[in-house]
Design an enzyme around this catalytic site. Structure first.
Site, PDB file in Angstrom:
ATOM      1  N   ASP A   1       0.862  -1.185   0.000  1.00 42.47           N
ATOM      2  CA  ASP A   1       0.000   0.000   0.000  1.00 42.47           C
ATOM      3  C   ASP A   1       0.893   1.227   0.000  1.00 42.47           C
ATOM      4  O   ASP A   1       1.910   1.258   0.694  1.00 42.47           O
ATOM      5  CB  ASP A   1      -0.913   0.013   1.231  1.00 42.47           C
ATOM      6  CG  ASP A   1      -1.887   1.176   1.174  1.00 42.47           C
ATOM      7  OD1 ASP A   1      -2.825   1.118   0.353  1.00 42.47           O
ATOM      8  OD2 ASP A   1      -1.700   2.139   1.924  1.00 42.47           O
TER       9      ASP A   1
ATOM     10  N   MET B   1       5.759   9.745  -4.088  1.00 43.76           N
ATOM     11  CA  MET B   1       5.292   8.735  -3.152  1.00 43.76           C
ATOM     12  C   MET B   1       5.778   9.202  -1.780  1.00 43.76           C
ATOM     13  O   MET B   1       6.967   9.438  -1.583  1.00 43.76           O
ATOM     14  CB  MET B   1       5.867   7.369  -3.515  1.00 43.76           C
ATOM     15  CG  MET B   1       5.399   6.250  -2.635  1.00 43.76           C
ATOM     16  SD  MET B   1       5.679   4.570  -3.290  1.00 43.76           S
ATOM     17  CE  MET B   1       7.421   4.565  -3.702  1.00 43.76           C
TER      18      MET B   1
ATOM     19  N   HIS C   1      -4.895   4.534   6.652  1.00 44.85           N
ATOM     20  CA  HIS C   1      -3.978   5.228   5.757  1.00 44.85           C
ATOM     21  C   HIS C   1      -2.544   5.199   6.261  1.00 44.85           C
ATOM     22  O   HIS C   1      -1.674   5.853   5.693  1.00 44.85           O
ATOM     23  CB  HIS C   1      -4.442   6.657   5.415  1.00 44.85           C
ATOM     24  CG  HIS C   1      -5.670   6.653   4.574  1.00 44.85           C
ATOM     25  ND1 HIS C   1      -5.670   6.262   3.249  1.00 44.85           N
ATOM     26  CD2 HIS C   1      -6.956   6.947   4.868  1.00 44.85           C
ATOM     27  CE1 HIS C   1      -6.896   6.329   2.772  1.00 44.85           C
ATOM     28  NE2 HIS C   1      -7.696   6.738   3.732  1.00 44.85           N
TER      29      HIS C   1
ATOM     30  N   ASP D   1      -2.771  -0.713   6.401  1.00 44.97           N
ATOM     31  CA  ASP D   1      -3.649  -0.967   5.262  1.00 44.97           C
ATOM     32  C   ASP D   1      -3.220  -2.222   4.498  1.00 44.97           C
ATOM     33  O   ASP D   1      -4.058  -3.033   4.090  1.00 44.97           O
ATOM     34  CB  ASP D   1      -3.703   0.247   4.347  1.00 44.97           C
ATOM     35  CG  ASP D   1      -4.338   1.451   5.032  1.00 44.97           C
ATOM     36  OD1 ASP D   1      -4.869   1.306   6.152  1.00 44.97           O
ATOM     37  OD2 ASP D   1      -4.294   2.547   4.451  1.00 44.97           O
TER      38      ASP D   1
END
Length: 172
Positions: free
Chosen positions: A7, A20, A146, A151
């Site tokens: 994730d 990212m 999150h 996750d």
């Protein structure tokens, strides 16, 4: 073939133009104890405040994160400890997560240890249930926060549940 649930959180919709922020990975196996977490310094001046807010980090915090090359090297090295054979990348939204991981591996290291393909958890569940309108998210035990390790863990829990429901899959 180890399945690695991944994730990512980002500050925008595509890699290269945006960054990212962090990612997590969990080896899908009983116990879900093998994990990886990385936080990456931005690669671009561009960011969408609403997208960044999802990660829970401020832009200032992100600027102090590790260099992307260093994080991707550490992730590659961690992946190399998972054994011989092909690694399988899987995620809740592989169209999103895969594009960032693939781009970062190729851009910073010149290769992607996962190869050229990935699996989508939601599509696997739809096939198992024989219903394109169902969602797997009720199979998670770990709350979707999150935090990318949380996750990925919740999604790995769902995949383990799918195996118990009859999905033919091998995690070794």
């Amino acid at each position: 073939m180890p399945y690695v649930m991944v994730d990512i959180e980002s500050d925008g919709p595509i890699p290269g133009d945006y960054s990212m922020v962090c990612f997590g990975a969990v080896v899908v196996e009983p116990g879900l104890s093998r994990t990886f977490y990385g936080r990456l310094r931005p690669i671009s001046e561009q960011f969408i405040p609403e997208a960044l807010a999802v990660s829970g980090f401020s832009r200032e915090e992100c600027l102090a994160f590790d260099e992307p090359t260093t994080v991707m090297e550490k992730f590659r090295d961690w992946l190399s400890t998972l054994g011989k054979g092909r690694l399988m990348f899987i995620s809740d939204n592989n169209g999103f997560d895969w594009q960032f991981i693939n781009w970062y591996f190729h851009h910073f290291l010149g290769e992607n240890p996962f190869g050229h393909s990935s699996q989508n958890l939601g599509s696997l569940y739809k096939g198992l249930a024989k219903d394109t309108f169902v969602n797997f998210k009720h199979l998670r035990k770990t709350l979707h926060t999150h935090d990318p390790v949380d996750d990925a863990r919740g999604n790995a829990e769902a995949l383990l549940q799918m195996k118990d429901m009859g999905l033919k899959i091998s995690f070794s």
